[in-house]
Design an enzyme around this catalytic site. Structure first.
Site, PDB file in Angstrom:
ATOM      1  N   LYS A 274       0.839  -1.192   0.000  1.00 42.42           N
ATOM      2  CA  LYS A 274       0.000   0.000   0.000  1.00 42.42           C
ATOM      3  C   LYS A 274       0.876   1.245   0.000  1.00 42.42           C
ATOM      4  CE  LYS A 274      -2.071   1.692   3.764  1.00 42.42           C
ATOM      5  NZ  LYS A 274      -1.833   3.166   3.783  1.00 42.42           N
TER       6      LYS A 274
ATOM      7  N   ASP B  27      -3.537   4.247  -1.950  1.00 43.80           N
ATOM      8  CA  ASP B  27      -4.436   4.668  -0.869  1.00 43.80           C
ATOM      9  C   ASP B  27      -4.444   6.198  -0.752  1.00 43.80           C
ATOM     10  OD1 ASP B  27      -5.962   4.727   1.478  1.00 43.80           O
ATOM     11  OD2 ASP B  27      -4.218   4.366   2.765  1.00 43.80           O
ATOM     12  N   LEU B  28      -5.174   6.846  -1.652  1.00 43.57           N
ATOM     13  CA  LEU B  28      -5.217   8.313  -1.662  1.00 43.57           C
ATOM     14  C   LEU B  28      -6.538   8.879  -1.153  1.00 43.57           C
ATOM     15  CD1 LEU B  28      -3.357   9.135  -5.006  1.00 43.57           C
ATOM     16  CD2 LEU B  28      -2.424   8.858  -2.694  1.00 43.57           C
ATOM     17  N   LYS B  29      -7.545   8.038  -0.975  1.00 42.26           N
ATOM     18  CA  LYS B  29      -8.805   8.434  -0.335  1.00 42.26           C
ATOM     19  C   LYS B  29      -9.401   9.704  -0.940  1.00 42.26           C
ATOM     20  CE  LYS B  29      -7.404   6.529   4.172  1.00 42.26           C
ATOM     21  NZ  LYS B  29      -5.939   6.385   3.973  1.00 42.26           N
ATOM     22  N   LEU B  30      -9.613   9.716  -2.239  1.00 44.03           N
ATOM     23  CA  LEU B  30     -10.151  10.916  -2.889  1.00 44.03           C
ATOM     24  C   LEU B  30     -11.540  11.254  -2.331  1.00 44.03           C
ATOM     25  CD1 LEU B  30      -7.939   9.799  -4.922  1.00 44.03           C
ATOM     26  CD2 LEU B  30      -9.171  11.097  -6.651  1.00 44.03           C
ATOM     27  N   HIS B  31     -11.778  12.550  -2.116  1.00 47.52           N
ATOM     28  CA  HIS B  31     -13.034  13.000  -1.507  1.00 47.52           C
ATOM     29  C   HIS B  31     -13.255  14.448  -1.920  1.00 47.52           C
ATOM     30  CE1 HIS B  31     -15.585  13.244   2.459  1.00 47.52           C
ATOM     31  NE2 HIS B  31     -16.297  13.442   1.365  1.00 47.52           N
ATOM     32  N   ASP B  32     -14.135  14.659  -2.909  1.00 44.01           N
ATOM     33  CA  ASP B  32     -14.397  16.002  -3.421  1.00 44.01           C
ATOM     34  C   ASP B  32     -15.689  15.946  -4.216  1.00 44.01           C
ATOM     35  OD1 ASP B  32     -13.977  18.725  -4.472  1.00 44.01           O
ATOM     36  OD2 ASP B  32     -11.869  18.418  -3.949  1.00 44.01           O
TER      37      ASP B  32
ATOM     38  N   THR C 156     -14.430  16.551  -9.861  1.00 47.94           N
ATOM     39  CA  THR C 156     -13.030  16.624  -9.439  1.00 47.94           C
ATOM     40  C   THR C 156     -12.470  15.240  -9.141  1.00 47.94           C
ATOM     41  OG1 THR C 156     -13.327  18.849  -8.544  1.00 47.94           O
ATOM     42  CG2 THR C 156     -11.470  17.585  -7.697  1.00 47.94           C
TER      43      THR C 156
ATOM     44  N   THR D 194     -10.691   3.558  10.913  1.00 49.14           N
ATOM     45  CA  THR D 194     -10.514   2.729  12.103  1.00 49.14           C
ATOM     46  C   THR D 194      -9.978   3.514  13.294  1.00 49.14           C
ATOM     47  OG1 THR D 194      -8.381   2.010  11.185  1.00 49.14           O
ATOM     48  CG2 THR D 194     -10.261   0.534  10.899  1.00 49.14           C
TER      49      THR D 194
ATOM     50  N   ARG E  80      -3.679  -5.916  14.203  1.00 53.64           N
ATOM     51  CA  ARG E  80      -2.617  -5.948  15.196  1.00 53.64           C
ATOM     52  C   ARG E  80      -2.400  -7.382  15.678  1.00 53.64           C
ATOM     53  NH1 ARG E  80      -2.066  -1.681  13.390  1.00 53.64           N
ATOM     54  NH2 ARG E  80      -1.877   0.366  14.380  1.00 53.64           N
TER      55      ARG E  80
ATOM     56  N   GLY F  70       0.842  -2.484   8.674  1.00 52.21           N
ATOM     57  CA  GLY F  70       1.995  -1.608   8.536  1.00 52.21           C
ATOM     58  C   GLY F  70       3.071  -1.889   9.555  1.00 52.21           C
ATOM     59  N   ARG F  71       2.982  -1.203  10.686  1.00 49.13           N
ATOM     60  CA  ARG F  71       4.077  -1.189  11.651  1.00 49.13           C
ATOM     61  C   ARG F  71       4.401  -2.548  12.244  1.00 49.13           C
ATOM     62  NH1 ARG F  71       1.525   4.247  14.233  1.00 49.13           N
ATOM     63  NH2 ARG F  71      -0.313   3.227  13.346  1.00 49.13           N
TER      64      ARG F  71
END
Length: 228
Positions: A34, A61-66, A70, A117, A178, A207-208
């Site tokens: 990701k 993972d850019l989470k476009l919201h407009d 656009t 989350t 986790r 991720g971590r």
């Protein structure tokens, strides 16, 4: 997407060399990587292409919201990258998601973020949402399906109800994963990899727990083995 390996490692770093090092080390050990805002804002298309050269599928993972136009135009520009998955925010509404669906071409899967989350019900109420996070995620998933999307990003606790409503083929991409004993950090609605997978998660965004390990390959393999 690798159906045998549901792990999507989150390369949440603005450091190009670190991201490349992780991607090369984890190729063959995870099913997907990701790329998020911090990396893409720092390195753009050139950075994306450098990671894509490793051969691993990419969840952009850019989470476009407009407004609908656009978002649609932004997605049309991003289609040149041919990511495996790209996402938008479901709270942009049905018209925005439908415009996004029309803009995404080829094999790229389009999914929508339901409720982050990092938000528990009191947080959602604070910003004006009515209802608990699980019912909100369920409504947003149904709206995403109505718009023709391929799936959603949802918390582990939302998977079962979303699969019931939207069908087993509707993708559940699940962050907030986790392994046992690991701190929740900035996430509030979490689960172990096995619990999320057993609930029906198709892709586990981790991720971590992997990228922060001393041996990232062993960390990824341990998570994969825990799913068996």
């Amino acid at each position: 997407m690798n159906r045998q390996n549901p792990i999507c490692v989150a390369l949440d770093t603005p450091d190009l060399e670190r991201a490349l090092s992780l991607a090369k080390a984890l190729a063959g050990h995870v099913g997907m990587m990701k790329i998020g805002l911090e990396f893409f804002y720092a390195h753009g298309v050139k950075g994306y292409d450098a990671l894509a050269a490793t051969g691993m599928p990419i969840f952009l993972d850019l989470k476009l919201h407009d407004i609908p136009n656009t978002v649609a135009q932004g997605l049309k520009s991003l289609m040149a990258l041919q990511p495996a998955i790209i996402n938008i925010h479901a709270t942009g509404g049905l018209a925005m998601m439908a415009a996004a669906r029309d803009a995404v071409k080829g094999p790229t899967k389009l999914i929508a973020v339901t409720m982050l989350t990092s938000l528990a019900t009191p947080d959602a109420t604070e910003v004006g949402f009515a209802g608990d996070t699980q019912s909100l995620a369920r409504k947003l998933a149904l709206l995403s399906k109505a718009a023709g999307l391929d799936g959603v990003v949802c918390s582990p606790e939302d998977i079962k109800s979303i699969k019931t409503d939207c069908g087993t083929s509707f993708l559940a991409v699940v962050p907030g994963i986790r392994p046992p004993g690991l701190d929740a950090q900035d996430q509030k609605r979490i689960a172990t990899p096995k619990a999320a997978r057993d609930a029906g998660a198709d892709i586990l965004v981790i991720g971590r727990a992997i990228t922060g390990a001393e041996d990232v390959q062993k960390a990824a393999q341990a998570i994969l083995q825990s799913l068996e």
